[in-house]
Write a protein that holds these residues in place. Structure first.
Motif, short mmCIF file in Angstrom:
data_model
loop_
_atom_site.label_atom_id
_atom_site.label_comp_id
_atom_site.label_asym_id
_atom_site.label_seq_id
_atom_site.Cartn_x
_atom_site.Cartn_y
_atom_site.Cartn_z
N ARG A 279 0.81 -1.21 0.00
CA ARG A 279 0.00 0.00 0.00
C ARG A 279 0.85 1.26 0.00
O ARG A 279 0.36 2.36 0.24
N ARG A 280 2.11 1.13 -0.27
CA ARG A 280 3.00 2.28 -0.29
C ARG A 280 3.13 2.82 -1.72
O ARG A 280 3.67 2.14 -2.59
N PHE A 281 2.60 4.03 -1.92
CA PHE A 281 2.67 4.68 -3.23
C PHE A 281 3.09 6.12 -3.05
O PHE A 281 2.80 6.75 -2.02
N CYS A 282 3.73 6.64 -4.05
CA CYS A 282 4.14 8.05 -4.03
C CYS A 282 2.90 8.92 -4.13
O CYS A 282 2.03 8.68 -4.97
N VAL A 283 2.84 9.95 -3.29
CA VAL A 283 1.68 10.83 -3.30
C VAL A 283 1.68 11.74 -4.52
O VAL A 283 0.65 12.34 -4.85
N ARG A 284 2.81 11.86 -5.21
CA ARG A 284 2.91 12.76 -6.35
C ARG A 284 2.66 12.04 -7.67
O ARG A 284 1.83 12.45 -8.47
N CYS A 285 3.39 10.93 -7.92
CA CYS A 285 3.28 10.25 -9.22
C CYS A 285 2.56 8.92 -9.14
O CYS A 285 2.37 8.25 -10.16
N ASP A 286 2.16 8.50 -7.92
CA ASP A 286 1.39 7.27 -7.70
C ASP A 286 2.16 6.00 -8.05
O ASP A 286 1.57 4.94 -8.24
N ASN A 287 3.48 6.07 -8.14
CA ASN A 287 4.27 4.88 -8.39
C ASN A 287 4.59 4.19 -7.07
O ASN A 287 4.64 4.84 -6.01
N PRO A 288 4.86 2.88 -7.10
CA PRO A 288 5.20 2.17 -5.85
C PRO A 288 6.50 2.70 -5.25
O PRO A 288 7.46 2.99 -5.97
N VAL A 289 6.50 2.84 -3.94
CA VAL A 289 7.71 3.26 -3.22
C VAL A 289 7.83 2.41 -1.97
O VAL A 289 6.87 1.76 -1.54
N GLY A 290 9.00 2.43 -1.37
CA GLY A 290 9.22 1.72 -0.12
C GLY A 290 9.04 0.22 -0.22
O GLY A 290 8.66 -0.42 0.76
N ARG A 291 9.33 -0.36 -1.39
CA ARG A 291 9.14 -1.80 -1.59
C ARG A 291 10.44 -2.56 -1.34
O ARG A 291 11.55 -2.05 -1.60
N GLY A 292 10.31 -3.78 -0.83
CA GLY A 292 11.48 -4.61 -0.56
C GLY A 292 12.04 -5.21 -1.84
O GLY A 292 11.38 -5.26 -2.88
N ARG A 293 13.30 -5.67 -1.73
CA ARG A 293 13.96 -6.26 -2.88
C ARG A 293 14.99 -7.28 -2.38
O ARG A 293 15.66 -7.03 -1.38
N ASP A 294 15.09 -8.41 -3.09
CA ASP A 294 16.07 -9.44 -2.72
C ASP A 294 15.92 -9.85 -1.26
O ASP A 294 16.90 -9.90 -0.49
N ASP A 295 14.70 -10.12 -0.85
CA ASP A 295 14.38 -10.57 0.51
C ASP A 295 14.69 -9.52 1.57
O ASP A 295 14.70 -9.82 2.77
N ARG A 296 14.97 -8.28 1.17
CA ARG A 296 15.18 -7.22 2.14
C ARG A 296 13.92 -6.35 2.20
O ARG A 296 13.34 -6.02 1.17
N PRO A 297 13.50 -5.98 3.41
CA PRO A 297 12.29 -5.15 3.53
C PRO A 297 12.51 -3.76 2.94
O PRO A 297 13.63 -3.25 2.89
#
Length: 779
Positions: A119-137
C-alpha cells in the motif's frame, strides 16, 4: 445564553438538550456538582466510545482511497437536524439487529504500527515506493525514485506524547489514504472515574500539499457538523513534527468503539463462510446512514468517499467516520478523493455531486449484500446480472433500487439521499413481509390509496356475473380478468405536491365532470406542473387520449426524469385498451420507485393483461404480503392461482382479506366459487360440503344468497349426474348430496328467486326453470 460546563477543567457549554458540547455530560440538577457526576448512560462509561474501524481507517476490499481531479457540481436540499435526535433506532423499528459491544480503547491500539508495502505509493506520481527487494524489507521513509518526492510511512507520534498540552497519545489506531489516526486521552475532561477518549488524525506525509489542504479544510467547517450519525469533530490542533520541527495539523474527533461494516462482512465470511450480510440488515444500515448524508448535502457538503470501511456500528448506532474527503459542493480546486469500485464513473470529468454520493451508497449496499467478487474490476462500473446474482433475481425491487442508485447517468439516480432512504425503507418492508408473511403497511408519500378495488368480479353476485361464471356446471372465477379501462379508473394516483404553485387552485376545483374539468384547467390562472398533470388526468377521463398524449410529451420534454409522466402514460394506455404500452410505462415507474407497492401493482395488472402470469403472480404476491390495503392484489393473485390449478393457494389469499375490509364479503363469495370442484375432481364431495359451509356462514341478503345457492347446487348436480348412481355423505346447503335431493333444492331455490323478481317475464322463466329441474314424482 449558553451556560459553561461545571465539570472541572472542561471548557465546554451546555446545549439546549442539557448536555455539554465538549465532554457530553448532562447538566446537574443543582449548582453544586462534584467531579464524579453520573453520566446519562451510566457512570464510568466513555461519553461516545468507538474506534475508527478495527485497525483500519481508509482501507477497502478493493484498494485504498485514490485521489482524482475534476470539477464539482451539485445541489442541496433544506431540512433541519439536531444531534439530540433519538439514538438506538437502527433497523427503523422493523429489523432486530444485534448490538455491537463497545471495544476497550486500549485494545484497539496497534502493537506495531506500519503500512504494508503493497500500500505504499508516491503521493505525487502514484508509483510504488518503499518496496522490498532481494528478501530485504522496503524503507518506510525515503524519496521516490521516479519523481524525487519525499515519503514517510511511519507514525509521527508515540505513546506518552502530549499534543497541545491536552491530548495524551496512547498509540496508533489505523492508517489510511489521508493519514495516521491515534488514540488519545483528553486530560481536560478525564478524571479518576472515567476517561474521555478521542482520536487524533494526522498526515502520512507532511510534504503532501493536497493532504495538508484537506486538513485545513476540515478545520474550517467540519467542527460545525452536528448529527448523531456523523463522527463529531471536537478540535483542530498543531504539533511540531519530531523529526523536522514543521507544524503538523491534527484533527481531534470523538472515539467510536464498534466495528466497521467492512470488518463485520469479513468476520461473517470467516466465521460462517457466507460472503454477504443478511439483506434486511444491509438495507437497515442504508436506511440508518442515508439521513447523515442528507444532512451533509443540506449543508452543501459532499462526503465523496462512502464505503463500508467508513461506517462504524457501535452498540445500536451507526457512525460515518473519516471525513477527510468531505468537500463543499462549489469547491472547484481541491483534490477529489474516492475509492475504486465505489466512486462514480463521472467524478473524474464532472466532479463529485449529490448524485455521485448516491452512487457510492448503492455500490456499498451491493458489496455488503452480494457475493460481489470483481467489483473493482469486472463489475467496476456495473452490477452483476440476476442470472449471476441469485439475490437480485429473488429480490426484484432491491435490484431496481441498486440499478437506479448506480445508474450511469447521474440525472437518473435518486435526486437526494432522503428520496433514496424512503424507497429503501419501502423495499425493506417488502423484503421482510415476503419472508414472514406479516404485512407492514405505511402511508405512501407518493401515491394515494387505490381509488377502488378492481378484478373483484368473482366476488359479485349478479345475473350477468352468474351467467359468465357458469361453464357446463363449472365455476371458474379465474376466467374473469380485469378490463384495462376499469383498471385505469381504479389505480392509485400520484399525490399532489403541496409546494407546487398550482396546488391551491387544484384544491378549489369543485366539479368532477371530466369535460368541465378540462375547460377549467385549460383556463387555469396558474400554470404549473401539477395543473398540467391534472389536465392530463381530466383528458384521459374524458376520453381525449390524443390530447393527453400531447400534454405528456410536453411535460416529458421539460423534465425527462419525472416518473409521473410515465404513470399517466400507463393510465392513458390502459384506458385505450393497450396493456402492452401500459406495461412499458409502469415498468419505468417501478424502476424509479422500487419501494412503492402502487408501482408494483400497476405493473402486475399490466403483465396479467398481456398474458405474463408469472410476473403478475410474483408482483401481486409481493404487494399483498406487504400491504393488505391493496385489495386488487389479493383478487389478482387468487385469480391467477386458480387459473393455474392452485385452488388451495387461491383460497388462502382470499381468506386473508380482513373482516374489516369493504371487500371481505366479496372475497368470501369468490372463495365459495373457487371451492367448487370440477366434474372430474377427486374429493369433490368434500369440496362441495366445504363450499356449502362457507356460503352458510356468509349471511348474505336473501337475493344474493339465493343466486349463489343456485350456483353451488347446479355444480353439485352436474357432479352427481357425471357419476351415475353416486351419492355423497352430508348435505349441501341443507339438501342431500344426490340427484333427487339436489333437484328438489334447486326447484325451491328457483321459486324463491322468482318471488324476489320484479320482472314478470323473468319471474315466469324462473318458474319454468324450477319445473324443469324438479325431479319426477307421482304427484
Amino acid at each position: 445564553m449558553s451556560t459553561r460546563c461545571l465539570r472541572p477543567g472542561c471548557p465546554g457549554s451546555y446545549l439546549p438538550d442539557g448536555h455539554c458540547d465538549e465532554c457530553g455530560r448532562r447538566a446537574p440538577a443543582a449548582p453544586a456538582v462534584g467531579p464524579h457526576t453520573t453520566t446519562p448512560s451510566g457512570a464510568g462509561a466513555p461519553t461516545s466510545p468507538a474506534t475508527h474501524s478495527s485497525g483500519r481507517e481508509s482501507a477497502s476490499t478493493g484498494g485504498g482511497t485514490v485521489p482524482s481531479r475534476g470539477s464539482s457540481s451539485s445541489g442541496s436540499r433544506g431540512s433541519a437536524r439536531s444531534r439530540s435526535a433519538a439514538r438506538g433506532g437502527l433497523g427503523a423499528g422493523l429489523v432486530e439487529i444485534a448490538r455491537v459491544p463497545l471495544r476497550d480503547p486500549a485494545a484497539a491500539v496497534m502493537a506495531e504500527p506500519r503500512v504494508a508495502e503493497s500500500r505504499r505509493f508516491c503521493v505525487r506520481c502514484d508509483n510504488p515506493v518503499g518496496r522490498g527487494r532481494d528478501d530485504r524489507p522496503g524503507r518506510a521513509e525515503g524519496f521516490c525514485p521516479h519523481c524525487g518526492t519525499q515519503f514517510s510511512f511511519l507514525p509521527r507520534l508515540g505513546a506518552g506524547d502530549v499534543i497541545n498540552g491536552r491530548y495524551e497519545i496512547l498509540g496508533a489506531l489505523a492508517y489510511g489514504g489521508l493519514g495516521w489516526i491515534y488514540l488519545a486521552r483528553d486530560r481536560n475532561v478525564s478524571d479518576t472515574v472515567s476517561d474521555r477518549w478521542v482520536v487524533l488524525k494526522g498526515l502520512i506525509n507532511t510534504s503532501d500539499t493536497d493532504a495538508m489542504a484537506s486538513a485545513v479544510a476540515e478545520r474550517r467547517f467540519l467542527v460545525e457538523l452536528d448529527h448523531p450519525n456523523i463522527v463529531k469533530i471536537h478540535d483542530f490542533v498543531e504539533h511540531p513534527d519530531p523529526r523536522t520541527g514543521t507544524p503538523v495539523g491534527y484533527i481531534v474527533m470523538e472515539y467510536v468503539g464498534g466495528h466497521s461494516l467492512r470488518d463485520m462482512l469479513l468476520t461473517r465470511r470467516r466465521d460462517t463462510g457466507q460472503r454477504a450480510l443478511p439483506l434486511p440488515e444491509v438495507i437497515a444500515y442504508g436506511v440508518e446512514i442515508l439521513p447523515a448524508l442528507d444532512y451533509l448535502h443540506d449543508h452543501n457538503l459532499l462526503f465523496c468517499d462512502f464505503k463500508p470501511d467508513n461506517v462504524i456500528h457501535a452498540e445500536e448506532q451507526l457512525k460515518l467516520i473519516d471525513l477527510g474527503a468531505v468537500r463543499h459542493v462549489d469547491d472547484m480546486a481541491s483534490a477529489i478523493f474516492g475509492t475504486p469500485g465505489y466512486q462514480a464513473p463521472e467524478v473524474g470529468t464532472r466532479g463529485p455531486s449529490i448524485a455521485s454520493d448516491i452512487y457510492t451508497v448503492g455500490r456499498a449496499l451491493a458489496v455488503l449484500s452480494l457475493d460481489f467478487r470483481g467489483f473493482t474490476t469486472t463489475y467496476a462500473n456495473r452490477l452483476p446480472e440476476p442470472a449471476d446474482a441469485p439475490l437480485l433475481a429473488a429480490e426484484m425491487s432491491y435490484h431496481r433500487l441498486l440499478r437506479r442508485a448506480t445508474h450511469p447517468d447521474p440525472d437518473r439516480r435518486f435526486s437526494s439521499a432522503a428520496e433514496m432512504s424512503e424507497q429503501l425503507l419501502g423495499v425493506l418492508r417488502e423484503v421482510l413481509s415476503a419472508a414472514d408473511g406479516v404485512p407492514r403497511p405505511v402511508v405512501s408519500r407518493q401515491f394515494t390509496p387505490e381509488r377502488r378495488a378492481f378484478g373483484t368480479e368473482a366476488g359479485e353476485v349478479t345475473p350477468a356475473v352468474a351467467g359468465q361464471l357458469r361453464r357446463t356446471g363449472e365455476v371458474r372465477p379465474g376466467a374473469l380478468a380485469p378490463a384495462p379501462p376499469v383498471v385505469a379508473a381504479a389505480l392509485p394516483l400520484p399525490q399532489v405536491d403541496i409546494l407546487d404553485p398550482g396546488a391551491g387552485f387544484l384544491a378549489s376545483l369543485g366539479t368532477t365532470d371530466p369535460t368541465e374539468l378540462v375547460r377549467q384547467l385549460a383556463a387555469a390562472p396558474v400554470r404549473s406542473v401539477e395543473v398540467a398533470l391534472r389536465l392530463v388526468r381530466a383528458r384521459i377521463e374524458a376520453g381525449d387520449l390524443a390530447g393527453a398524449g400531447a400534454d405528456l410529451n410536453r411535460l416529458a420534454a421539460a423534465d425527462p426524469c419525472d416518473w409521473r409522466v410515465n404513470w399517466y402514460r400507463g393510465l392513458a394506455a390502459l384506458t385505450g385498451n393497450r396493456p402492452a404500452e401500459a406495461r412499458v410505462a409502469f415498468d419505468t415507474v417501478y424502476d424509479a420507485l422500487p419501494g412503492e407497492p402502487a408501482a408494483r401493482l400497476a405493473l402486475a395488472v399490466s403483465a396479467e393483461c398481456t398474458g405474463d402470469r408469472e410476473l403478475a403472480t410474483r408482483l401481486y404476491d409481493r404487494v399483498w404480503r406487504a400491504d393488505h390495503g391493496y385489495l386488487s392484489a389479493a383478487f389478482g393473485l387468487a385469480r391467477i392461482r386458480f387459473l393455474v390449478g392452485d385452488r388451495a393457494g387461491a383460497l388462502a389469499v382470499l381468506d386473508q382479506v380482513p373482516e374489516s375490509s369493504s371487500q371481505h364479503v366479496a372475497a368470501q363469495v369468490a372463495a365459495v366459487r373457487a371451492s367448487l370442484p370440477g366434474l372430474s375432481a377427486t374429493g369433490a364431495a368434500d369440496d362441495l360440503l366445504r363450499a356449502s359451509a362457507r356460503l352458510e356462514r356468509l349471511g348474505l341478503d336473501v337475493e344474493r344468497q339465493t343466486r349463489l345457492t343456485i350456483e353451488v347446487l347446479e355444480v353439485a348436480l352436474a357432479w352427481v349426474r357425471s357419476r351415475p348412481g353416486a351419492t355423497g355423505r352430508g348435505r349441501v346447503l341443507g339438501h342431500e348430496l344426490s340427484e333427487r335431493g339436489l333437484r328438489f333444492g334447486l326447484e325451491r331455490t328457483y321459486r324463491t328467486l322468482a318471488q324476489l323478481s320484479r320482472d314478470p317475464e323473468l319471474r315466469i322463466a324462473l318458474v319454468d326453470h324450477a319445473n324443469a329441474v324438479r325431479p319426477r314424482t307421482l304427484v
